[in-house]
Design a protein around this motif. Structure first.
Motif, mmCIF file in Angstrom:
data_model
loop_
_atom_site.group_PDB
_atom_site.id
_atom_site.type_symbol
_atom_site.label_atom_id
_atom_site.label_comp_id
_atom_site.label_asym_id
_atom_site.label_seq_id
_atom_site.Cartn_x
_atom_site.Cartn_y
_atom_site.Cartn_z
ATOM 1 N N ASP A 144 -1.059 -4.396 6.262
ATOM 2 C CA ASP A 144 -2.408 -4.724 6.714
ATOM 3 C C ASP A 144 -3.062 -5.526 5.592
ATOM 4 N N ALA A 174 -5.875 -6.638 5.178
ATOM 5 C CA ALA A 174 -7.268 -6.323 4.876
ATOM 6 C C ALA A 174 -7.393 -5.207 3.843
ATOM 7 N N ARG A 175 -6.304 -4.412 3.679
ATOM 8 C CA ARG A 175 -6.434 -3.279 2.756
ATOM 9 C C ARG A 175 -5.189 -2.955 1.944
ATOM 10 N N ASP A 176 -4.003 -3.391 2.363
ATOM 11 C CA ASP A 176 -2.791 -3.091 1.611
ATOM 12 C C ASP A 176 -2.562 -4.142 0.524
ATOM 13 N N ARG A 202 -3.376 -10.717 -1.229
ATOM 14 C CA ARG A 202 -2.921 -9.318 -1.304
ATOM 15 C C ARG A 202 -1.461 -9.237 -1.743
ATOM 16 N N ALA A 237 -6.659 3.209 -4.902
ATOM 17 C CA ALA A 237 -6.882 3.245 -3.450
ATOM 18 C C ALA A 237 -7.142 4.667 -2.982
ATOM 19 N N SER A 256 -10.688 5.573 -3.923
ATOM 20 C CA SER A 256 -11.699 4.861 -3.133
ATOM 21 C C SER A 256 -11.720 5.331 -1.682
ATOM 22 N N ASP A 268 -10.137 4.021 0.892
ATOM 23 C CA ASP A 268 -10.240 2.933 1.869
ATOM 24 C C ASP A 268 -9.011 2.800 2.767
ATOM 25 N N GLY A 291 -5.998 1.964 1.891
ATOM 26 C CA GLY A 291 -5.035 0.960 1.443
ATOM 27 C C GLY A 291 -3.768 1.593 0.905
ATOM 28 N N ARG A 303 -1.153 6.546 4.693
ATOM 29 C CA ARG A 303 -2.557 6.526 5.126
ATOM 30 C C ARG A 303 -3.024 7.910 5.560
#
Length: 317
Positions: free
Chosen positions: A41, A43-45, A86, A108, A111, A113, A115, A203
């Protein structure tokens, strides 16, 4: 996978012609790299590569001219933006990217998120102490990280069976209390599924996974290597019969998913991509000399500043 194969082949030719200084080919490992790379992903990984992850870069949409610029010797780690793509800087330190990934994964986790870090390394790197330290810490803290080992059979010239105690890299995962799976690294769909499952586990807070993708480095370790000195032609031919691109094309045909027009168009697209990368590299000029000094320390030392001043004076003479 076709784009990766074409650019990889072109990069070898460019090195032989003197356009780039060196190169580490990946022919035969396209399925392992593309299958895992497209699972992320963006957007986050975050992916942490070694020096042989061109296919992951292709899957993640990294600027390939910027990627291969590292092999021109004008910028260490590539000219692309790691934060935007990324995809971390190219790392030539054997197993170095594994420690970086675990550190990022800890951040991560803190946080929250969602990730996940995916770190790439080879069977040879799996015998480095840093890998064991990283897996141990990741297991203790249940960090969101996927350890993706491409077991291509050779740690440069040393066969995997001579340097992996216990026989498998995935089998070591149990010692750290984490999941370990061994998969067919030449089956792009199997790689995709395994990576997605590992990402989902991370995740969900279930911790790391070690994925050992069994594949084969069809070419040399690098453009300065001669694989004929340490492995047989029969062994190479056996693995070439399991070429990941040819086998996936056969599967697409058999299942009626793609026809010959698709393959012709895909091949043409791959050729255009390789030509564009070659042209882009040829058009790159030298970097400003000041960068030799500007990117060493956040706060330059007096000695470094003196060296920069001396260099500036010498270039003006």
């Amino acid at each position: 996978m076709l784009i990766t194969r074409q650019v990889d082949t072109s990069a070898i030719a460019m090195q032989r012609e003197g356009l780039i200084l060196a190169y580490s080919p990946l022919r035969g490992q396209e399925a392992a790299q593309i299958g895992s790379g497209i699972a992320l992903d963006l957007a986050r990984d975050f992916a942490f590569p070694t020096y042989r992850e061109l296919g992951v870069a292709v899957a993640m949409g990294v600027d390939l001219v910027g990627y291969l610029a590292s092999y021109l010797g004008i910028w260490h780690g590539g000219l692309y933006d790691p934060m935007a793509s990324r995809f971390g800087s190219i790392n030539a330190v054997v197993s170095g990217s594994v420690l970086h990934a675990v550190g990022w994964a800890k951040g991560a986790q803190l946080s929250g998120d969602g990730g996940v870090a995916v770190t790439y390394f080879g069977d040879g790197a799996s015998s480095e102490g840093e890998v064991h330290e990283a897996m141990n810490l990741a297991g203790i803290d249940k960090l969101p990280v996927v350890f993706f080992c491409q077991n291509n059979g050779w740690a440069i010239s040393l066969a995997a069976e001579r340097q992996i105690a216990g026989g498998t890299v995935a089998g070591r995962a149990a010692a750290y209390g984490i999941e370990g799976v061994q998969i067919d690294g030449n089956d792009v769909i199997a790689v995709l599924h395994a990576t997605r499952q590992a990402l989902a586990r991370a995740r969900a807070g279930d911790g790391p996974t070690v994925i050992e993708a069994m594949t084969y480095r069809a070419g040399p370790h690098s453009t300065s290597d001669d694989p004929g000195r340490y492995r047989s032609l029969d062994d190479e031919q056996k693995w070439l019969s399991r070429d990941p691109i040819a086998s996936f094309a056969e599967r697409l045909r058999a299942e009626g998913i793609a026809d010959e027009q698709f393959f012709l168009a895909a091949s043409a697209e791959a050729a255009r991509a390789a030509d564009a990368v070659r042209a882009g590299l040829a058009a790159l000029g030298d970097r400003p000399g000041e960068e030799l000094f500007d990117f060493v320390f956040a706060n330059p030392t007096a000695t470094l500043q003196e060296q920069k001043h001396a260099w500036q004076e010498s270039t003006h003479d």
